[in-house]
Write a protein that holds these residues in place. Structure first.
Motif, PDB file in Angstrom:
ATOM      1  N   ARG A   1       0.865  -1.184   0.000  1.00 46.05           N
ATOM      2  CA  ARG A   1       0.000   0.000   0.000  1.00 46.05           C
ATOM      3  C   ARG A   1       0.901   1.234   0.000  1.00 46.05           C
ATOM      4  NH1 ARG A   1      -2.604  -3.519   3.875  1.00 46.05           N
ATOM      5  NH2 ARG A   1      -4.173  -4.586   2.616  1.00 46.05           N
ATOM      6  N   ASN A   2       0.439   2.244  -0.698  1.00 40.84           N
ATOM      7  CA  ASN A   2       1.161   3.518  -0.709  1.00 40.84           C
ATOM      8  C   ASN A   2       2.400   3.523  -1.608  1.00 40.84           C
ATOM      9  OD1 ASN A   2       0.416   5.915   0.349  1.00 40.84           O
ATOM     10  ND2 ASN A   2       1.784   5.818   2.122  1.00 40.84           N
ATOM     11  N   SER A   3       2.612   2.428  -2.332  1.00 33.95           N
ATOM     12  CA  SER A   3       3.791   2.371  -3.201  1.00 33.95           C
ATOM     13  C   SER A   3       3.522   3.105  -4.508  1.00 33.95           C
ATOM     14  CB  SER A   3       4.116   0.918  -3.519  1.00 33.95           C
ATOM     15  OG  SER A   3       3.021   0.326  -4.205  1.00 33.95           O
ATOM     16  N   TYR A   4       4.585   3.386  -5.220  1.00 40.19           N
ATOM     17  CA  TYR A   4       4.452   3.918  -6.589  1.00 40.19           C
ATOM     18  C   TYR A   4       5.500   3.237  -7.460  1.00 40.19           C
ATOM     19  CZ  TYR A   4       4.223   6.861 -10.676  1.00 40.19           C
ATOM     20  OH  TYR A   4       4.072   7.299 -11.971  1.00 40.19           O
ATOM     21  N   HIS A   5       5.038   2.633  -8.560  1.00 38.63           N
ATOM     22  CA  HIS A   5       5.989   1.937  -9.433  1.00 38.63           C
ATOM     23  C   HIS A   5       5.901   2.372 -10.892  1.00 38.63           C
ATOM     24  CE1 HIS A   5       7.308  -0.621  -6.169  1.00 38.63           C
ATOM     25  NE2 HIS A   5       6.062  -0.953  -5.895  1.00 38.63           N
ATOM     26  N   GLY A   6       5.042   3.334 -11.200  1.00 35.33           N
ATOM     27  CA  GLY A   6       4.976   3.810 -12.576  1.00 35.33           C
ATOM     28  C   GLY A   6       3.579   3.703 -13.142  1.00 35.33           C
ATOM     29  N   ASP A   7       3.391   4.268 -14.329  1.00 32.97           N
ATOM     30  CA  ASP A   7       2.040   4.453 -14.860  1.00 32.97           C
ATOM     31  C   ASP A   7       1.670   3.560 -16.037  1.00 32.97           C
ATOM     32  OD1 ASP A   7       1.248   6.147 -12.941  1.00 32.97           O
ATOM     33  OD2 ASP A   7       1.556   7.992 -14.072  1.00 32.97           O
ATOM     34  N   THR A   8       2.538   2.642 -16.441  1.00 34.55           N
ATOM     35  CA  THR A   8       2.098   1.667 -17.442  1.00 34.55           C
ATOM     36  C   THR A   8       1.327   0.562 -16.708  1.00 34.55           C
ATOM     37  OG1 THR A   8       4.249   0.609 -17.258  1.00 34.55           O
ATOM     38  CG2 THR A   8       3.961   2.157 -19.073  1.00 34.55           C
ATOM     39  N   HIS A   9       0.627  -0.282 -17.456  1.00 35.11           N
ATOM     40  CA  HIS A   9      -0.334  -1.172 -16.792  1.00 35.11           C
ATOM     41  C   HIS A   9       0.269  -2.121 -15.755  1.00 35.11           C
ATOM     42  CE1 HIS A   9      -3.678   0.114 -19.355  1.00 35.11           C
ATOM     43  NE2 HIS A   9      -4.428  -0.522 -18.480  1.00 35.11           N
ATOM     44  N   GLY A  10       1.415  -2.733 -16.076  1.00 36.42           N
ATOM     45  CA  GLY A  10       2.008  -3.658 -15.106  1.00 36.42           C
ATOM     46  C   GLY A  10       2.442  -2.944 -13.841  1.00 36.42           C
ATOM     47  N   SER A  11       3.121  -1.827 -14.016  1.00 41.15           N
ATOM     48  CA  SER A  11       3.603  -1.068 -12.848  1.00 41.15           C
ATOM     49  C   SER A  11       2.434  -0.510 -12.046  1.00 41.15           C
ATOM     50  CB  SER A  11       4.517   0.073 -13.297  1.00 41.15           C
ATOM     51  OG  SER A  11       5.633  -0.435 -13.973  1.00 41.15           O
ATOM     52  N   LEU A  12       1.407  -0.057 -12.748  1.00 41.74           N
ATOM     53  CA  LEU A  12       0.222   0.455 -12.050  1.00 41.74           C
ATOM     54  C   LEU A  12      -0.465  -0.670 -11.273  1.00 41.74           C
ATOM     55  CD1 LEU A  12      -1.655   2.864 -11.547  1.00 41.74           C
ATOM     56  CD2 LEU A  12      -2.867   2.292 -13.659  1.00 41.74           C
ATOM     57  N   SER A  13      -0.379  -1.881 -11.805  1.00 38.87           N
ATOM     58  CA  SER A  13      -1.002  -3.032 -11.136  1.00 38.87           C
ATOM     59  C   SER A  13      -0.382  -3.301  -9.762  1.00 38.87           C
ATOM     60  CB  SER A  13      -0.848  -4.296 -11.986  1.00 38.87           C
ATOM     61  OG  SER A  13      -1.505  -4.154 -13.213  1.00 38.87           O
ATOM     62  N   VAL A  14       0.885  -2.905  -9.582  1.00 36.78           N
ATOM     63  CA  VAL A  14       1.530  -3.133  -8.277  1.00 36.78           C
ATOM     64  C   VAL A  14       1.690  -1.835  -7.493  1.00 36.78           C
ATOM     65  CG1 VAL A  14       2.696  -5.298  -8.891  1.00 36.78           C
ATOM     66  CG2 VAL A  14       3.819  -3.122  -9.419  1.00 36.78           C
ATOM     67  N   THR A  15       1.074  -0.773  -7.996  1.00 37.10           N
ATOM     68  CA  THR A  15       1.091   0.516  -7.285  1.00 37.10           C
ATOM     69  C   THR A  15      -0.062   0.535  -6.287  1.00 37.10           C
ATOM     70  OG1 THR A  15       2.235   1.782  -8.993  1.00 37.10           O
ATOM     71  CG2 THR A  15       0.674   2.997  -7.641  1.00 37.10           C
ATOM     72  N   GLY A  16       0.244   0.906  -5.052  1.00 38.99           N
ATOM     73  CA  GLY A  16      -0.725   0.715  -3.974  1.00 38.99           C
ATOM     74  C   GLY A  16      -1.564   1.914  -3.620  1.00 38.99           C
ATOM     75  N   ARG A  17      -2.183   2.527  -4.598  1.00 38.82           N
ATOM     76  CA  ARG A  17      -3.076   3.645  -4.260  1.00 38.82           C
ATOM     77  C   ARG A  17      -4.272   3.637  -5.206  1.00 38.82           C
ATOM     78  NH1 ARG A  17      -2.545   9.453  -3.587  1.00 38.82           N
ATOM     79  NH2 ARG A  17      -4.291   9.990  -2.244  1.00 38.82           N
ATOM     80  N   ASN A  18      -5.450   3.443  -4.614  1.00 37.43           N
ATOM     81  CA  ASN A  18      -6.640   3.182  -5.426  1.00 37.43           C
ATOM     82  C   ASN A  18      -7.048   4.328  -6.345  1.00 37.43           C
ATOM     83  OD1 ASN A  18      -6.804   0.612  -4.536  1.00 37.43           O
ATOM     84  ND2 ASN A  18      -8.308   1.032  -2.922  1.00 37.43           N
ATOM     85  N   VAL A  19      -6.859   5.573  -5.907  1.00 40.82           N
ATOM     86  CA  VAL A  19      -7.299   6.674  -6.790  1.00 40.82           C
ATOM     87  C   VAL A  19      -6.609   6.622  -8.145  1.00 40.82           C
ATOM     88  CG1 VAL A  19      -8.142   8.446  -5.214  1.00 40.82           C
ATOM     89  CG2 VAL A  19      -5.695   8.287  -5.646  1.00 40.82           C
TER      90      VAL A  19
END
Ligand code: PMP
Length: 394
Positions: free
Chosen positions: A131-149
């Motif tokens: 939760r609260n992570s950021y890994h990037g804005d392409t689909h795979g990275s967004l899939s592991v990014t922890g912020r619902n908005v």
């Protein structure tokens, strides 16, 4: 000539409130705008210009490379000096387990590649993230990014991704032999500069080892000296299986990469061949720039400046009205009381020639990420300006 109206009309905007600085040039710690103003860049283009802008050795390396060749072939076929030298130089600075590096163009692509690599190597599909992570804005990275908005507008994303509390025990009890990888930032950046807990990280490493789960560190923001070590994992003595990097890596040019052992990377070679390629990844000009930047980082001993930056920042900003200053080296965050105060402090500093910023997931955290090369006097005056703003709006 002003391009402001064309910028506002023709560039696809990513915010309703772009900062809109019209850039004339950038050198060292400073950005110069077309209206004749000069700003201290205290966020380094978001953790990119660790050496300051346009380091002369980086510029020279770019000039030398462009007289030889630009792009010649898609990834992995031709042998280019700049790419090979850069790979060798990076791997020389890393622990021996990192035997190879795969170059890409950006941070998010590094994470995409790392996730694919972990899935193929383990033969598993389940991914754990925080939760609260950021890994990037392409689909795979967004899939592991922890912020619902940021995720919700794009659902469904990758299946089989599970989120846990950063520094929490839940993940330690949940990893089993079905989990391909855990992806994490050892210091969460966009989450608000949250360092991981050393004991917890060691435990996480052990649980991953016991279950054959790969540990992926996204050091896209924390890498290349920003925290005072080449990579932040060195603060913890915990090595990942796959290390993702970008941002400061190219000395201001676009490049990313992920490093791992030859054994792990072997699954990219066949079944089928060319199952992970990129046209521009490891562009020779970016590699030449990155290699020069790495040489400057090492030869000018810039990482040694990080602790002095941290110390001065924590000392000067230990002020009334500050909730906390946290982080490592020059990857710092200033937590203020609320959104309103944070906006006012950042706005005041901007009006007085100091560029600060937010992190994506927090509106009470001011990002402090000056270049490691910032002169002490400039650092001091920037911090005193922030302190003045805090006193005004506390
Ligand atoms: N991971 C982390 C930790 C980041 O901070 C960022 C960028 N802020 C990314 C991934 C994405 O990098 P890029 O913008 O180069 O795709």
């Amino acid at each position: 000539m002003s391009f402001k109206s064309t910028f506002l009309e023709k560039i696809a905007l990513t915010s309703d409130f772009p900062m809109g600085l019209e850039i004339e040039k950038a050198r060292g710690t400073y950005i110069f705008t077309k209206d004749g103003k000069k700003y201290i860049d205290f966020i380094s283009g978001i953790a990119v210009s660790t050496l300051g802008h346009c380091h002369p050795q980086v510029i020279q390396a770019i000039q030398e490379q462009i007289t030889r060749h630009l792009h010649v072939m898609v990834y992995g076929e031709y042998i280019m000096d700049a790419q090979v030298e850069f790979a060798q130089n990076i791997l020389n600075q890393l622990p021996a387990k990192f035997e190879r590096i795969y170059f890409v163009n950006s941070g998010t692509e590094a994470n995409e590649g790392a996730l694919k690599l972990a899935k193929k190597f383990t033969g598993r599909t389940k991914l754990f993230a925080f939760r609260n992570s950021y890994h990037g804005d392409t689909h795979g990275s967004l899939s592991v990014t922890g912020r619902n908005v940021y995720r919700d507008p794009y659902l469904p994303l990758l299946p089989n991704v599970h989120f846990f509390d950063f520094n929490g025990d839940d993940i330690l009890n949940s990893i089993d032999e079905t989990v391909a990888a855990v992806i994490m930032e050892p210091i969460q950046g966009e989450g608000g500069i949250i360092p991981s807990n050393s004991d917890w990280l060691n435990k996480l490493r052990n649980v991953c080892n016991e279950n054959g789960t790969l540990l992926i560190f996204d050091e896209i923001q924390s890498g290349f000296g920003r925290t005072g070590k080449f990579f932040a994992f060195e603060h913890y003595g915990v090595e990942p299986d796959i290390l993702c990097m970008a941002k400061a890596m190219g000395g201001g040019m676009p490049i990313g990469g992920f490093a791992a052992s030859s054994e792990i990377f072997s699954v990219f070679r066949n079944d089928p061949p060319l199952n992970h390629v990129t046209t521009f990844g490891g562009h020779p000009v970016s590699c030449a720039a990155g290699n020069a930047a790495l040489n400057v980082l090492l030869s000018e001993n810039l990482m040694a400046n990080a602790s002095a930056i941290e110390e001065m920042t924590k000392n000067i900003l230990k002020a009334d009205g500050v909730v906390e200053v946290r982080g490592f080296g020059a990857m710092l965050g200033l937590e203020l009381r609320d959104k309103d105060m944070t906006e006012k402090v950042v706005g005041y500093c901007f009006e007085h020639g100091l560029i600060l910023g937010w992190t994506l997931h927090s509106n009470t955290l001011v990002r402090l990420a000056p270049p490691l090369s910032i002169p002490k006097t400039t650092l001091k005056s920037a911090l005193n300006l922030i302190k003045t703003a805090i006193q005004l709006y506390k």
